[in-house]
Write a protein that holds these residues in place. Sequence first.
Motif, PDB file in Angstrom:
ATOM      1  N   ILE A   1       0.890  -1.164   0.120  1.00 34.14           N
ATOM      2  CA  ILE A   1      -0.083  -0.047  -0.087  1.00 34.14           C
ATOM      3  C   ILE A   1       1.043   1.149  -0.105  1.00 34.14           C
ATOM      4  CG2 ILE A   1      -1.792   1.220   1.272  1.00 34.14           C
ATOM      5  CD1 ILE A   1      -2.531  -1.617   2.575  1.00 34.14           C
ATOM      6  N   ARG A   2       1.954   1.295   0.702  1.00 31.96           N
ATOM      7  CA  ARG A   2       2.971   2.284   0.872  1.00 31.96           C
ATOM      8  C   ARG A   2       4.162   2.007   0.173  1.00 31.96           C
ATOM      9  NH1 ARG A   2       2.451   6.529   4.611  1.00 31.96           N
ATOM     10  NH2 ARG A   2       3.839   7.105   3.248  1.00 31.96           N
ATOM     11  N   ALA A   3       5.249   2.959  -0.257  1.00 30.10           N
ATOM     12  CA  ALA A   3       6.063   2.771  -1.133  1.00 30.10           C
ATOM     13  C   ALA A   3       7.376   2.363  -0.120  1.00 30.10           C
ATOM     14  CB  ALA A   3       6.748   3.987  -1.706  1.00 30.10           C
TER      15      ALA A   3
ATOM     16  N   VAL B   1      11.747  -4.194  -3.670  1.00 25.36           N
ATOM     17  CA  VAL B   1      10.757  -3.832  -4.479  1.00 25.36           C
ATOM     18  C   VAL B   1       9.852  -5.078  -4.964  1.00 25.36           C
ATOM     19  CG1 VAL B   1      10.248  -2.805  -6.981  1.00 25.36           C
ATOM     20  CG2 VAL B   1      11.928  -1.988  -5.442  1.00 25.36           C
ATOM     21  N   PRO B   2      10.639  -6.051  -5.533  1.00 19.36           N
ATOM     22  CA  PRO B   2       9.969  -7.247  -5.656  1.00 19.36           C
ATOM     23  C   PRO B   2       8.834  -7.854  -4.891  1.00 19.36           C
ATOM     24  CG  PRO B   2      12.134  -7.498  -6.321  1.00 19.36           C
ATOM     25  CD  PRO B   2      12.175  -6.376  -5.636  1.00 19.36           C
ATOM     26  N   TYR B   3       9.435  -7.627  -3.789  1.00 17.90           N
ATOM     27  CA  TYR B   3       8.526  -8.235  -2.345  1.00 17.90           C
ATOM     28  C   TYR B   3       7.279  -7.193  -2.363  1.00 17.90           C
ATOM     29  CZ  TYR B   3       6.612  -9.126   2.258  1.00 17.90           C
ATOM     30  OH  TYR B   3       5.798  -9.330   3.216  1.00 17.90           O
TER      31      TYR B   3
ATOM     32  N   SER C   1       4.885  -7.863  -5.095  1.00 18.75           N
ATOM     33  CA  SER C   1       4.284  -9.176  -4.910  1.00 18.75           C
ATOM     34  C   SER C   1       2.960  -8.952  -4.120  1.00 18.75           C
ATOM     35  CB  SER C   1       5.270 -10.293  -4.734  1.00 18.75           C
ATOM     36  OG  SER C   1       5.494 -10.382  -3.113  1.00 18.75           O
ATOM     37  N   LYS C   2       3.069  -8.263  -2.924  1.00 19.06           N
ATOM     38  CA  LYS C   2       2.220  -8.283  -2.095  1.00 19.06           C
ATOM     39  C   LYS C   2       1.083  -7.390  -2.592  1.00 19.06           C
ATOM     40  CE  LYS C   2       3.648 -11.019   1.086  1.00 19.06           C
ATOM     41  NZ  LYS C   2       3.033 -12.118   1.603  1.00 19.06           N
ATOM     42  N   ALA C   3       1.223  -6.159  -3.482  1.00 19.87           N
ATOM     43  CA  ALA C   3       0.376  -5.621  -4.165  1.00 19.87           C
ATOM     44  C   ALA C   3      -0.320  -6.171  -5.049  1.00 19.87           C
ATOM     45  CB  ALA C   3       0.959  -4.195  -4.824  1.00 19.87           C
ATOM     46  N   ALA C   4       0.012  -7.261  -5.863  1.00 23.54           N
ATOM     47  CA  ALA C   4      -0.518  -8.463  -6.572  1.00 23.54           C
ATOM     48  C   ALA C   4      -1.385  -9.259  -5.624  1.00 23.54           C
ATOM     49  CB  ALA C   4       0.531  -9.266  -7.439  1.00 23.54           C
ATOM     50  N   VAL C   5      -1.226  -9.528  -4.614  1.00 21.20           N
ATOM     51  CA  VAL C   5      -1.922 -10.476  -3.751  1.00 21.20           C
ATOM     52  C   VAL C   5      -3.102  -9.512  -3.201  1.00 21.20           C
ATOM     53  CG1 VAL C   5      -2.167 -11.379  -1.352  1.00 21.20           C
ATOM     54  CG2 VAL C   5      -0.112 -11.875  -2.821  1.00 21.20           C
ATOM     55  N   ASN C   6      -2.915  -8.181  -3.122  1.00 18.77           N
ATOM     56  CA  ASN C   6      -4.179  -7.422  -2.879  1.00 18.77           C
ATOM     57  C   ASN C   6      -5.078  -7.215  -4.055  1.00 18.77           C
ATOM     58  OD1 ASN C   6      -2.888  -7.059  -0.205  1.00 18.77           O
ATOM     59  ND2 ASN C   6      -2.706  -4.718  -0.753  1.00 18.77           N
ATOM     60  N   HIS C   7      -4.370  -7.037  -5.113  1.00 18.93           N
ATOM     61  CA  HIS C   7      -5.510  -7.041  -6.263  1.00 18.93           C
ATOM     62  C   HIS C   7      -6.291  -8.452  -6.421  1.00 18.93           C
ATOM     63  CE1 HIS C   7      -7.559  -4.556  -9.020  1.00 18.93           C
ATOM     64  NE2 HIS C   7      -7.007  -5.057 -10.149  1.00 18.93           N
ATOM     65  N   MET C   8      -5.363  -9.562  -6.260  1.00 18.67           N
ATOM     66  CA  MET C   8      -5.978 -10.931  -6.526  1.00 18.67           C
ATOM     67  C   MET C   8      -6.956 -11.228  -5.522  1.00 18.67           C
ATOM     68  SD  MET C   8      -3.891 -14.630  -6.089  1.00 18.67           S
ATOM     69  CE  MET C   8      -2.479 -14.070  -6.667  1.00 18.67           C
ATOM     70  N   THR C   9      -6.869 -10.494  -4.592  1.00 25.12           N
ATOM     71  CA  THR C   9      -7.867 -10.651  -3.321  1.00 25.12           C
ATOM     72  C   THR C   9      -9.381 -10.161  -3.985  1.00 25.12           C
ATOM     73  OG1 THR C   9      -6.182 -10.626  -1.636  1.00 25.12           O
ATOM     74  CG2 THR C   9      -8.558 -10.014  -0.915  1.00 25.12           C
ATOM     75  N   ARG C  10      -9.060  -8.899  -4.472  1.00 23.97           N
ATOM     76  CA  ARG C  10     -10.389  -8.363  -4.949  1.00 23.97           C
ATOM     77  C   ARG C  10     -10.881  -9.017  -6.307  1.00 23.97           C
ATOM     78  NH1 ARG C  10      -7.109  -3.353  -2.974  1.00 23.97           N
ATOM     79  NH2 ARG C  10      -5.611  -3.831  -4.833  1.00 23.97           N
ATOM     80  N   LEU C  11     -10.122  -9.295  -7.127  1.00 27.71           N
ATOM     81  CA  LEU C  11     -10.336 -10.010  -8.492  1.00 27.71           C
ATOM     82  C   LEU C  11     -11.234 -11.313  -8.064  1.00 27.71           C
ATOM     83  CD1 LEU C  11      -7.525  -9.247 -10.704  1.00 27.71           C
ATOM     84  CD2 LEU C  11      -9.518  -8.470 -11.334  1.00 27.71           C
TER      85      LEU C  11
END
Length: 246
Positions: free
Chosen positions: A144-146, A151-153, A156-166
């Motif tokens: 959520i925050r920079a 960076v890859p970690y 990856s967690k931003a991807a997990v958040n969006h996977m959660t919503r999708l």
Amino acid sequence: MSEQRVALVTGSSSGIGAAVARRLAANGIRVVVNSARSRAAGEALAAELPGALYLQGDVADPADAQRLVAQAVEHYGRLDILVNNAGTTRFIPLDDLAAADAQAWREIFDVNVIGTWQLTTAAVPHLRASGAGCVVNISSVSAIRAMGSSVPYAVSKAAVNHMTRLLASQLGPEIRVNAVAPGLVDTPWYAEADEVWESSRDWITAHTPLRRVGTPEDVADATLHLVDAGYTTGDVLTVDGGRHLV
Ligand SMILES: NC(=O)c1ccc[n+]([C@@H]2O[C@H](COP(=O)([O-])OP(=O)(O)OC[C@H]3O[C@@H](n4cnc5c(N)ncnc54)[C@H](OP(=O)(O)O)[C@@H]3O)[C@@H](O)[C@H]2O)c1
């Protein structure tokens, strides 16, 4: 068939996953404890928890992901809750672009993103059959925050958040999908990064609204809340003592 729900908690031989396993078991849920490598610790935790089972398996491995879910269902005859907690990182300063090479991206994404996807897709038919299936993904405030261990970690967690919503948008009404985004939590995660741990802990203790780092039990509280929050799906619950505000 027993009325008691069954949860598979990936990466639960240590830290946050172990606290989640304990909290779910204390609330009458039978738990599958998992880790890729630390078998003795996983077996010891499962032996402590009533009705628990330990299964070794690497969430990044497609065959292991299928097998973990199949063995859990074979043993208990049902699967109601999946907590995708297994995760990995590399400690790379955010400005060291060269160190975050393709290999680092692949290793981190294999576990954090593809592992989460593989376990979830393998579990979906059983969670659907449960009638009140639920997935909780353990993400990070670095989504959520920079900030974050690399960076890859964080990506990856931003991807997990969006996977959660999708997935939440697609899997209702039988299955709810939510995430917990912890801030800095005191676990063995930092065992090989003493300096990162000490400086982050000191900064958080001095500057964040709640003036302390998190405990695995703080994350377990939030996970149990989402397991029982029957009208919540697609949510990312931040558990960071207010770190995202400063
Ligand atoms: N600690 C923090 O400050 C913090 C903050 C935000 C988010 N998180 C997230 O919280 C989760 C747990 O972290 P933690 O701090 O509790 O770390 P930890 O104490 O190091 O525990 C990690 C667990 O995951 C297991 N694991 C690692 N790779 C795996 C794989 N490929 N397949 C199956 N299990 C695997 C580990 O066991 P083996 O290594 O033996 O397999 C261990 O049980 C991670 O997703 C992490 O990103 C942690």
